[in-house]
Design an enzyme around this catalytic site. Structure first.
Site, PDB file in Angstrom:
ATOM      1  N   GLY A 153      -8.811  -9.145   0.992  1.00 62.68           N
ATOM      2  CA  GLY A 153      -7.599  -9.614   1.680  1.00 62.68           C
ATOM      3  C   GLY A 153      -7.119 -10.997   1.301  1.00 62.68           C
ATOM      4  O   GLY A 153      -6.030 -11.164   0.750  1.00 62.68           O
TER       5      GLY A 153
ATOM      6  N   ARG B   5       0.819  -1.218   0.000  1.00 64.70           N
ATOM      7  CA  ARG B   5       0.000   0.000   0.000  1.00 64.70           C
ATOM      8  C   ARG B   5       0.853   1.267   0.000  1.00 64.70           C
ATOM      9  O   ARG B   5       0.443   2.296  -0.541  1.00 64.70           O
ATOM     10  CB  ARG B   5      -0.940   0.007   1.211  1.00 64.70           C
TER      11      ARG B   5
ATOM     12  N   GLY C 279     -12.236  -4.298   2.618  1.00 64.34           N
ATOM     13  CA  GLY C 279     -13.642  -3.960   2.848  1.00 64.34           C
ATOM     14  C   GLY C 279     -14.242  -3.077   1.761  1.00 64.34           C
ATOM     15  O   GLY C 279     -15.397  -3.273   1.362  1.00 64.34           O
TER      16      GLY C 279
HETATM   17  C1  3PG Z   1      -8.352  -1.432   5.495  1.00 65.45           C
HETATM   18  O1  3PG Z   1      -7.270  -1.810   5.937  1.00 65.45           O
HETATM   19  O2  3PG Z   1      -9.210  -2.216   5.056  1.00 65.45           O
HETATM   20  C2  3PG Z   1      -8.612   0.030   5.424  1.00 65.45           C
HETATM   21  O3  3PG Z   1      -7.480   0.745   5.781  1.00 65.45           O
HETATM   22  C3  3PG Z   1      -9.808   0.424   6.258  1.00 65.45           C
HETATM   23  O4  3PG Z   1      -9.574   0.147   7.606  1.00 65.45           O
HETATM   24  P1  3PG Z   1     -10.813  -0.005   8.597  1.00 65.45           P
HETATM   25  O5  3PG Z   1     -11.494  -1.288   8.220  1.00 65.45           O
HETATM   26  O6  3PG Z   1     -10.230  -0.021   9.982  1.00 65.45           O
HETATM   27  O7  3PG Z   1     -11.707   1.182   8.359  1.00 65.45           O
HETATM   28 MG    MG Z   2     -10.701  -3.412   7.135  1.00 63.52          MG
END
Ligand code: 3PG
Ligand code: MG
Length: 396
Positions: free
Chosen positions: A354, A36, A377
């Site tokens: 992921g 990232r 997400g």
């Molecule tokens: C992630 O890692 O999916 C994003 O940075 C969002 O993080 P969060 O789910 O804590 O909002």
């Molecule tokens: Mg997340």
């Protein structure tokens, strides 16, 4: 929808607030996967090329509005410096005195990183005062954090309305790739959806059956569909209480002309561990004392055949227990075929989420896909057909 890019905004001598997602894994004080971080380099470089002074704004972990020292973004500075090839200054707070002082101290060529936005409760509340305090630090806002765009937070949403705002290069690339996969794709389109549970991907499946021509269902959630069709799945992971829901998805798919592809054969074992003794049986013939851990070779052949007939592939979730060989075989074989077809110019392939990226990396094909999203997400919410607030706020 339309949004501005870095090319559309005057940046000479301006302080440019760049919202990035550098929520990277860290172990023992070191970043273990800098993907990232590497992905934001083009945006920082292009802002600098236009004479802008880049100030990076980001969250890190979930400190819930408190200062949690273990969630300081300072830990990412060495990885940022390595990726950008220059020193990166750090401000102890993302708003107020320390942030203003650090911005004022920037010289041409400098890059500044501000401390975790989630140390302030206003961030996750999308608080206008928090957004104003961030906006006060600069003159231009660039959002390069697609993977945080499913959050309506002060640094991703409210701030975009307070100053000239545009998408960064990574945001542009994500939106372009995702649009090519589901917005305005070349047909036929096949979606591969795997992973453990139907219950976490209901909205996603419901949206996909309306949009794609073929839907391949794999992983643990395929077991739930097998149960819905009356098969026994032994000790397999399956959500038996979701059978009715699975049947409703099958009905909706039939009405919409979306072909659903479930496993026709499966690889079973009696232990959930790498290298466990295993055999291949028909999908509806799992013995009572065995569990399904992967799709079988006939299923892979069928999936590959669908891939060759399609022009666009969107992939989320592994087909089997890919972390434990040999139960990674179906995921690997299907991923390799997708990579071959992509290299040959016959398929546009987009993947995200992921586990998916981990599985494709493990299969050694991630570089051959047309696009791999950095989002977890946010990618799922986008596949569900939801509007992402961070993207919507950029709309012109
Ligand atoms: C992630 O890692 O999916 C994003 O940075 C969002 O993080 P969060 O789910 O804590 O909002
Ligand atoms: Mg997340």
């Amino acid at each position: 929808m339309r949004w501005k890019t870095i090319d559309d905004i005057e940046m000479t001598d301006k302080t440019v607030l760049i919202r990035v997602d550098i929520n990277v894994p860290v172990e023992a004080g070191h970043v273990t996967d800098a993907t990232r971080i590497e992905k934001i380099v083009p945006t920082v470089r292009d802002v600098q090329a236009k004479g802008g002074k880049p100030v990076l704004i980001a969250h890190f972990g979930r400190p819930k509005g408190q200062v949690v020292p273990e969630m300081s973004l300072r830990v990412t500075v060495p990885a940022l410096e390595a990726a950008l090839g220059r020193t990166v200054a750090f401000a102890e707070d993302c708003i107020g005195g320390p942030a203003k002082k650090a911005v004022a101290a920037m010289r041409p060529g400098d890059v500044l990183l501000l401390e975790n936005t989630r140390f302030h409760p206003g961030e996750e509340k999308n608080d206008p005062a928090m957004a104003a305090a961030l906006a006060a630090l600069g003159q231009v806002y660039v959002n390069d954090a697609f993977s945080a765009a499913h959050r309506a937070h002060a640094s991703t949403e409210a701030i975009a309305h307070l100053m000239p705002a545009c998408a960064g290069r990574l945001m542009e690339a994500e939106l372009k790739a995702l649009n090519a996969a589901l917005g305005d794709p070349e047909r036929p389109v096949v979606a591969v959806v795997g992973g453990a549970k139907v219950s976490t991907k209901l909205d996603l499946l419901g949206n996909l059956v309306e949009k794609v021509d073929h839907l391949v269902i794999g992983g643990g959630m395929a077991n739930t569909f097998l149960v819905a069709k009356g098969a026994e799945v032994g000790t397999s992971l399956a959500e038996r209480d979701m059978a009715e829901t699975a049947r409703a998805i099958l009905d909706k798919a039939r009405d919409r002309g979306c072909s659903i592809h479930l496993p026709v054969d499966v690889v079973i074992a009696r232990e959930f561990k790498a290298g466990a003794a295993h055999e291949t049986v028909a999908a509806e013939a799992c013995p009572a004392d065995a569990m399904i851990l992967d799709a079988g070779p006939a299923t892979v052949d069928a999936i590959v055949e669908v891939f060759t007939r399609c022009r666009t592939l969107i992939w989320n979730g592994p087909l089997g227990a890919f972390e434990m060989p040999p139960f990674d075989a179906a995921t690997n074989a299907a991923a390799r075929k997708a990579a071959d077809l992509t290299r040959g110019g016959r398929l546009v392939s987009v993947a995200g989420g992921g586990d998916t990226v981990a599985a494709l990396n493990k299969a050694g094909v991630a570089d051959d896909f047309s696009y791999i999203s950095t989002a977890g997400g946010a990618f799922l919410e986008w596949m569900e057909g939801k509007v992402l607030p961070g993207v919507a706020a950029l709309e012109t």
